[in-house]
Design a protein around this motif. Structure first.
Motif, short mmCIF file in Angstrom:
data_model
loop_
_atom_site.label_atom_id
_atom_site.label_comp_id
_atom_site.label_asym_id
_atom_site.label_seq_id
_atom_site.Cartn_x
_atom_site.Cartn_y
_atom_site.Cartn_z
N GLU A 25 0.42 -1.16 0.07
CA GLU A 25 -0.06 -0.07 0.06
C GLU A 25 0.91 1.60 0.53
O GLU A 25 1.01 2.21 -0.74
CB GLU A 25 -1.15 0.06 1.36
N THR A 61 -2.91 -5.53 -1.88
CA THR A 61 -3.99 -3.80 -1.35
C THR A 61 -5.17 -4.46 -0.73
O THR A 61 -5.68 -5.23 -2.01
CB THR A 61 -3.17 -2.82 -1.79
N LYS A 62 -6.42 -3.37 -0.76
CA LYS A 62 -7.51 -3.34 -0.35
C LYS A 62 -7.85 -2.20 -1.59
O LYS A 62 -8.78 -1.55 -0.90
CB LYS A 62 -8.33 -3.41 0.73
N LEU A 63 -6.82 -1.51 -2.57
CA LEU A 63 -7.39 0.13 -2.10
C LEU A 63 -7.85 0.25 -4.41
O LEU A 63 -7.82 -1.74 -4.40
CB LEU A 63 -5.66 0.72 -2.47
N ALA A 104 -7.42 4.43 -6.89
CA ALA A 104 -7.51 5.23 -5.40
C ALA A 104 -6.66 6.62 -5.67
O ALA A 104 -7.04 7.35 -4.66
CB ALA A 104 -7.50 4.77 -4.00
N THR A 163 -11.22 7.71 3.53
CA THR A 163 -10.13 6.86 4.05
C THR A 163 -10.12 6.88 2.18
O THR A 163 -11.21 7.49 1.48
CB THR A 163 -11.26 5.92 4.03
N SER A 173 -11.36 2.18 -1.91
CA SER A 173 -11.26 0.80 -1.13
C SER A 173 -12.10 0.45 -2.59
O SER A 173 -13.03 0.45 -2.26
CB SER A 173 -11.32 1.02 0.21
N ARG A 174 -11.28 -1.88 -2.00
CA ARG A 174 -12.81 -2.19 -2.73
C ARG A 174 -12.68 -3.40 -1.88
O ARG A 174 -12.14 -3.69 -0.63
CB ARG A 174 -11.28 -2.97 -4.43
N SER A 182 -15.33 -3.77 4.05
CA SER A 182 -14.74 -3.10 5.27
C SER A 182 -14.10 -4.01 6.30
O SER A 182 -13.18 -3.23 7.11
CB SER A 182 -15.70 -2.76 5.27
N LEU A 189 -7.17 -0.07 5.86
CA LEU A 189 -7.10 0.82 5.29
C LEU A 189 -8.26 2.12 5.94
O LEU A 189 -8.43 3.15 5.58
CB LEU A 189 -7.52 1.47 3.63
#
Length: 368
Positions: free
Chosen positions: A74, A93-95, A99, A152, A155-156, A159, A171
């Motif tokens: 990240e 990542t969870k981005l 983003a 934040t 993100s994808r 949560s 995140l």
């Protein structure tokens, strides 16, 4: 005066005689105690390798010996942009893929000058209609979970950290992330309102045009600039900061409650340097693991410190109600910020808040 002198004499005599008394006492032999199996450094679930100094996608990342370190992938995406890292790094990542995107080296100095940053609004420790607890959970100290809202990075995925977990993903942290850009960059700050209330972004102290090229508001103040960003809507703020420094961004809708609820963060404009790829987001604040060129010229490390106060009465509202109409009524009609009694104050000197304590404000009569 004579009393003070006599006490000084006695104290001096004691200091001289004590070593002699200690010398006459034989100490017990040293015994090696079996401490058994040692506990792990912490149980955050983060891979230990995340704490090491390393290079990802050509981005040099400093060591960070904290319990819950940032994901190096990240950090690499925050520095190079989600559009300039490999799919392997992005999927670690969870981005969201958009983003933070970077392009257009307009001044030819080796770094991008068009930065597109996308923000969402998320709730931490809010009431769930499905079970008695709160979700997603975030501890500001062990076992302390007041309700907050935070900006934040877009993100994808979920949560939470996983399907079977209630913990907020990495995140989603308090306080809202520090945002970094370079002096002279053209910055598109995009608010995608994923929340159930209207919000906006006001750049406090950052030089920016009051209106955009299309004649729309660019200041985030609903009373003077433009309508608030309603749930499900998107608003783009365009700026080109000329002055370096540490400023502030925050929601300007019902600011007496939305800012204390967590919708505010540091906005840092770094001095312009050649080949200066700054870390656009510092989620949760704390150590900046990829300092800018200007900072590295003088300092070995850099930290973002954000102090956030919490009023118990305010932060319990979203844990007591799940209907936005009732939350709005409690916050905007019944809650009085001057009646605040006990607060929890946290200083963030690491990716997770570590220094918390309670303090009480002077007692006031409670309104009926």
């Amino acid at each position: 005066m004579m009393v003070k002198q006599s006490w000084g004499f006695v104290a001096a005599a004691m200091l001289v005689s004590m070593p002699q008394a200690w010398a006459a006492v034989s100490l017990p032999p040293t015994v090696k105690v079996d401490v058994g199996e040692t506990e792990p450094f912490c149980n955050s679930g983060a891979p230990s390798a995340w704490r090491d100094a390393q290079t990802v996608e050509g981005v040099e990342i400093q060591e960070s010996r904290v319990c819950d370190p940032d994901n190096p992938s990240e950090i690499a995406a925050f520095v190079k942009g989600t559009n300039n890292v490999s799919m392997e790094t992005l999927m670690d990542t969870k981005l969201a893929p958009d983003a933070v995107t970077m392009s257009n080296d307009t001044d030819g100095d080796g770094d991008p000058d068009l930065i597109v940053i996308k923000l969402e609004v998320m709730e931490l420790n809010g009431r769930s209609p499905d079970f008695p607890g709160v979700v997603p959970t975030f501890d500001i100290a062990p076992g302390i979970q007041p309700g907050f809202w935070v900006f934040t990075p877009k993100s994808r995925d979920m949560s939470t950290r996983g399907f079977a977990s209630l913990d907020a993903n990495a995140l989603l942290r308090l306080p809202s992330p520090a945002i970094r850009v370079e002096q002279g960059d053209t910055v598109w700050l995009v608010l995608e309102n994923t929340h159930y209330f209207p919000h906006s972004i006001h750049l406090h102290g950052v030089d920016h045009p009051f209106m955009d090229h299309g004649g729309g508001g660019n200041d985030g103040v609903g009373q003077t600039a433009e309508m608030d960003v309603m749930p499900g809507q998107t608003k783009t703020y365009v700026i080109k900061p000329r002055q370096p420094g540490t400023m502030y961004y925050h929601c300007h809708v019902q600011p007496h409650t939305h800012i204390p609820m967590g919708l505010g963060g540091m906005f840092i404009v770094e001095e312009n340097r050649p080949n200066n790829w700054v870390q656009t987001f510092n989620v949760g604040n704390g150590q900046v693991r990829h300092p800018s060129k200007a900072v590295s010229e003088k300092y070995a490390q850099e930290y973002d410190l954000h102090y956030q106060s919490a009023d118990k009465e305010l932060h319990q509202i979203i844990q007591q109600y799940n209907d936005p109409r009732l939350i709005a009524q409690q916050m905007n009609q019944k809650y009085d910020i001057t009646d605040a009694r006990t607060t929890i104050t946290c200083s963030t000197a690491a990716p997770s808040p570590t220094h918390c304590g309670s303090r009480s404000s002077p007692s006031r009569p409670t309104r009926k």
